[in-house]
Motif scaffolding. Structure first.
Motif, PDB file in Angstrom:
ATOM      1  N   MET A 282     -10.169 -23.397 -35.226  1.00  0.00           N
ATOM      2  CA  MET A 282     -10.545 -24.593 -34.475  1.00  0.00           C
ATOM      3  C   MET A 282      -9.984 -24.539 -33.054  1.00  0.00           C
ATOM      4  N   ALA A 283      -8.748 -24.074 -32.917  1.00  0.00           N
ATOM      5  CA  ALA A 283      -8.171 -23.929 -31.576  1.00  0.00           C
ATOM      6  C   ALA A 283      -8.982 -22.939 -30.748  1.00  0.00           C
ATOM      7  N   ASP A 284      -9.432 -21.865 -31.378  1.00  0.00           N
ATOM      8  CA  ASP A 284     -10.293 -20.901 -30.679  1.00  0.00           C
ATOM      9  C   ASP A 284     -11.586 -21.555 -30.199  1.00  0.00           C
ATOM     10  N   ARG A 285     -12.203 -22.346 -31.088  1.00  0.00           N
ATOM     11  CA  ARG A 285     -13.462 -22.998 -30.725  1.00  0.00           C
ATOM     12  C   ARG A 285     -13.261 -23.978 -29.564  1.00  0.00           C
ATOM     13  N   ASP A 309       5.664 -17.264 -35.646  1.00  0.00           N
ATOM     14  CA  ASP A 309       4.306 -16.714 -35.620  1.00  0.00           C
ATOM     15  C   ASP A 309       3.972 -16.265 -34.192  1.00  0.00           C
ATOM     16  N   LEU A 310       3.940 -14.960 -33.982  1.00  0.00           N
ATOM     17  CA  LEU A 310       3.755 -14.429 -32.633  1.00  0.00           C
ATOM     18  C   LEU A 310       2.370 -14.717 -32.074  1.00  0.00           C
ATOM     19  N   ASN A 315      -1.006 -17.353 -28.036  1.00  0.00           N
ATOM     20  CA  ASN A 315      -2.172 -18.122 -27.617  1.00  0.00           C
ATOM     21  C   ASN A 315      -1.779 -19.410 -26.898  1.00  0.00           C
ATOM     22  N   LEU A 316      -0.724 -20.061 -27.404  1.00  0.00           N
ATOM     23  CA  LEU A 316      -0.255 -21.277 -26.742  1.00  0.00           C
ATOM     24  C   LEU A 316       0.278 -20.949 -25.346  1.00  0.00           C
ATOM     25  N   ALA A 317       1.080 -19.915 -25.243  1.00  0.00           N
ATOM     26  CA  ALA A 317       1.621 -19.532 -23.939  1.00  0.00           C
ATOM     27  C   ALA A 317       0.502 -19.181 -22.964  1.00  0.00           C
TER      28      ALA A 317
END
Length: 393
Positions: A282-285, A309-310, A315-317
């Protein structure tokens, strides 16, 4: 509380995430002073030594944990993997030989020993183990699988395919053997055989779901009209499993059908709100739809739930770097990316370098991005980031 073991473990984990390895080492050693047989703390201490670059101390610590837990798969295999990673190949081979001597018909031990020998260039010794396994009816299927693995290492893909087929024919209920054979067919450009094999799997087979996922991925390229039926069937068959939702969503996204793709993931989350895989998708979408605030909110929650979780941290960074709301978000991105400062993974190193650049740490940015571009010279984004740093310098 200096005697609160769990609290100290959490404190040490946070120190590890902040790259404060010496602090973590001190905490783990304090835990072990009070709990000398605490295997998780001992392994964590080994990792802290390893990440700090003191490999000999890491080796000693992992070996101590191994001596205390020889029968624990995770400890035993972790130590061997460490030895292989740091080129202690002869020592790794010696230890695995001890396992084989103690359990001469254990297919897993035999396979590890043969692959170690093959990776060390001792192919004749490896082949002797293979032939011994094939001659033993109890482990002959594993022998053929091992033969396929070694032939693959040698680049003999056609012969490897025959070996994997022999293994599968002996144990058709084994999902790993099925996967080996499908991979071999695809590597030798025998897609029709792979599809035929996957279509032949009985619906009651223990790996039917996994086989259908692979089949759907193949059909995405060869017969896309078949994918909808497969994914729909799998969701009906196992509504709590996330894989079909995620793969279907990814496929629709690749076709530019973002709204439909999001609807699939929403249906997954409606059934299993805590599904890591569906939250990630969902975050990707949301990122693809440029709904960055929504994507960041998901990643932040997942990083809180899974701080080590790397991929989530990366992705957040990355989002916070490229779509910051203020200077604090850039600094938080750099804080997250510091976890990747000593990694050898180019994608993570690029994130660290780009985050360092955004907060003005040009020397760190230059070193990290030069490393990333050297390790992944075809990644244009890495070169763009490095060029911007050079320009700033």
């Amino acid at each position: 509380d200096p005697k609160n073991r769990d609290g100290l473990m959490d404190k040490a984990k946070l120190a590890m995430l902040d790259q404060k390895f010496n602090s973590a080492i001190g905490i783990y050693r304090n835990i072990l002073a009070d709990f000398p047989n605490d295997t998780p703390a001992m392994i964590a201490l080994g990792k802290a030594y390893e990440y700090s670059g003191t490999i000999e101390l890491a080796n000693e610590t992992y070996f101590l944990a191994y001596q205390m837990n020889r029968d624990v798969d995770e400890v035993r295999d972790g130590y061997i993997d460490f030895l292989i990673k740091y080129k202690f190949n002869e020592r790794a081979e010696q230890l695995v030989q001890e396992w084989v001597s103690a359990s001469p018909n254990n297919p897993y031990f035999l396979k590890r020993l043969a692959l170690l020998k093959a990776n060390n260039g001792k192919f004749e010794d490896a082949e002797k183990i293979v032939n011994r396994m094939i001659a033993n009816p109890r482990v002959s299927a594993f022998g053929y699988q091992l033969q396929g693995d070694i032939l693959t290492l040698k680049g003999q893909l056609e012969a490897a395919t025959d070996s994997y087929l022999n293994a599968f024919n002996l144990e058709k209920e084994n999902a790993i053997f099925m996967g080996n054979l499908v991979d071999a067919y695809l590597k030798t450009e025998k897609q029709a055989q792979a599809i035929a094999l996957l279509n032949s799997i009985d619906t009651k087979a223990p790996y039917y779901y996994e086989g259908q996922l692979i089949l759907a991925k193949l059909y995405e390229k060869t017969a896309p009209e078949n994918t909808t039926n497969i994914y729909s069937e799998l969701i009906k068959k196992a509504p709590n499993r996330p894989e079909a939702y995620v793969n279907w969503s990814n496929n629709l996204s690749q076709k530019g059908m973002l709204d439909e793709s999001i609807a699939i993931i929403e249906s997954c989350i409606s059934i299993n709100k805590e599904s890591y895989e569906c939250q990630f998708a969902m975050a990707d979408r949301y990122t693809e739809k440029k709904l960055y605030d929504k994507a960041i909110a998901i990643y932040k929650k997942q990083v809180d739930l899974h701080p080590s979780d790397l991929l989530m941290r990366n992705n957040l960074a990355s989002l916070l770097i490229d779509h910051p709301t203020n200077q604090e978000s850039k600094e938080y991105a750099f804080y997250l990316a510091q976890t990747f400062a000593n990694t050898e993974e180019p994608v993570l190193k690029d994130t660290f370098g780009w985050a360092a650049f955004k907060v003005g740490k040009l020397n760190e940015a230059t070193k990290a991005l030069e490393f990333a571009t050297e390790k992944a010279p075809k990644e244009g984004l890495f070169h763009y980031h490095l060029a911007k740093v050079y320009q700033a310098n």
